[in-house]
Write a protein that holds these residues in place. Sequence first.
Motif, short mmCIF file in Angstrom:
data_model
loop_
_atom_site.label_atom_id
_atom_site.label_comp_id
_atom_site.label_asym_id
_atom_site.label_seq_id
_atom_site.Cartn_x
_atom_site.Cartn_y
_atom_site.Cartn_z
N MET A 47 45.78 -42.17 -35.01
CA MET A 47 45.72 -40.73 -35.17
C MET A 47 44.28 -40.21 -35.13
N GLN A 48 43.35 -41.08 -35.49
CA GLN A 48 41.95 -40.62 -35.51
C GLN A 48 41.43 -40.28 -34.12
N GLN A 49 41.90 -41.03 -33.10
CA GLN A 49 41.43 -40.75 -31.73
C GLN A 49 41.87 -39.38 -31.26
N ILE A 50 43.13 -39.03 -31.49
CA ILE A 50 43.62 -37.74 -31.04
C ILE A 50 42.97 -36.63 -31.86
N LYS A 51 42.71 -36.90 -33.12
CA LYS A 51 42.04 -35.90 -33.98
C LYS A 51 40.62 -35.65 -33.45
N ALA A 52 39.89 -36.72 -33.13
CA ALA A 52 38.53 -36.57 -32.59
C ALA A 52 38.56 -35.81 -31.27
N GLU B 26 46.15 -43.87 -26.60
CA GLU B 26 45.22 -44.48 -27.57
C GLU B 26 44.54 -45.70 -26.97
N SER B 27 45.26 -46.43 -26.12
CA SER B 27 44.67 -47.55 -25.39
C SER B 27 45.53 -47.81 -24.17
N LEU C 58 50.67 -45.21 -26.93
CA LEU C 58 50.74 -43.76 -26.78
C LEU C 58 51.12 -43.09 -28.10
N LEU C 59 50.67 -41.86 -28.25
CA LEU C 59 51.20 -40.95 -29.26
C LEU C 59 51.88 -39.86 -28.47
N SER C 60 53.21 -39.74 -28.62
CA SER C 60 53.99 -38.84 -27.78
C SER C 60 54.63 -37.74 -28.59
N ILE C 61 54.79 -36.60 -27.93
CA ILE C 61 55.51 -35.48 -28.52
C ILE C 61 56.53 -35.01 -27.49
N THR C 62 57.74 -34.71 -27.96
CA THR C 62 58.79 -34.26 -27.05
C THR C 62 58.58 -32.80 -26.67
N TYR C 63 59.25 -32.41 -25.62
CA TYR C 63 59.20 -31.02 -25.16
C TYR C 63 59.61 -30.06 -26.29
N ASP C 64 60.76 -30.34 -26.93
CA ASP C 64 61.24 -29.45 -27.99
C ASP C 64 60.28 -29.42 -29.18
N ASP C 65 59.74 -30.57 -29.55
CA ASP C 65 58.79 -30.61 -30.67
C ASP C 65 57.50 -29.86 -30.33
N LEU C 66 57.06 -29.94 -29.08
CA LEU C 66 55.85 -29.20 -28.69
C LEU C 66 56.11 -27.69 -28.75
N GLN C 67 57.30 -27.26 -28.34
CA GLN C 67 57.63 -25.83 -28.44
C GLN C 67 57.59 -25.40 -29.91
N ASP C 68 58.04 -26.28 -30.79
CA ASP C 68 58.01 -26.02 -32.23
C ASP C 68 56.56 -25.89 -32.71
N VAL C 69 55.68 -26.76 -32.22
CA VAL C 69 54.26 -26.69 -32.58
C VAL C 69 53.66 -25.37 -32.07
N TYR C 70 54.00 -24.99 -30.83
CA TYR C 70 53.51 -23.71 -30.29
C TYR C 70 53.94 -22.55 -31.18
#
Length: 189
Positions: free
Chosen positions: A1-6, A51-52, A103-115
């Motif tokens: 999680m630190q890589q995506i945070k950076a 992540e790698s 990978l750190l993945s987010i689904t389409y529906d979850d990304l819409q929720d984040v938006y």
Amino acid sequence: MQQIKAYLDQIATISNSDWEFFTSKLQPRIIPKKTIFLKINDIEDHISFIESGVVRLFIPKENPEKEITFGFSFKDQFISAYDSFLTQKPSAYQLQALTETTLLSITYDDLQDVYNNTQIGNLIGRLTAERLFLLKSKREQNLLNLTAEKRYMKLFKERPELLKVIPLKYISSYIGITAQALSRIRKRL
């Protein structure tokens, strides 16, 4: 999680509540080497942060020698069949892990929720889309404006790590030439 945070901290300041909401939607995935994890005609349901590892984007052909590689993504980059992800229509190409890829993945529906539920979501989405567009545009311009030898030299100078981990047959396809033509270029240099 630190890589995506950076990575995201370079774009904007994210509140703790937005970060917690966003990370609650991320799913870790490990893709084995040489695995195709999105097949042609599948609908892309994820956008992922690498992540790698190394991922290849390609159009498959009946004869594997004729496959068209048109992109690579590396550690600390996002990967998706983004046109399929946005439209939720079948993908015209495939995604393959060339090395074991985390990978750190987010689904389409979850990304819409984040938006819809965070202040930073739309900014992250827009900046990610802009990055993917710029990579695509740069490759197209190189194919139209540079000779095969200049495309190879530019790739060698800009992305030397690419030549260490990616088979030459994929590199030749990526720069729009045959493996034999790439071999001749490499001999001349």
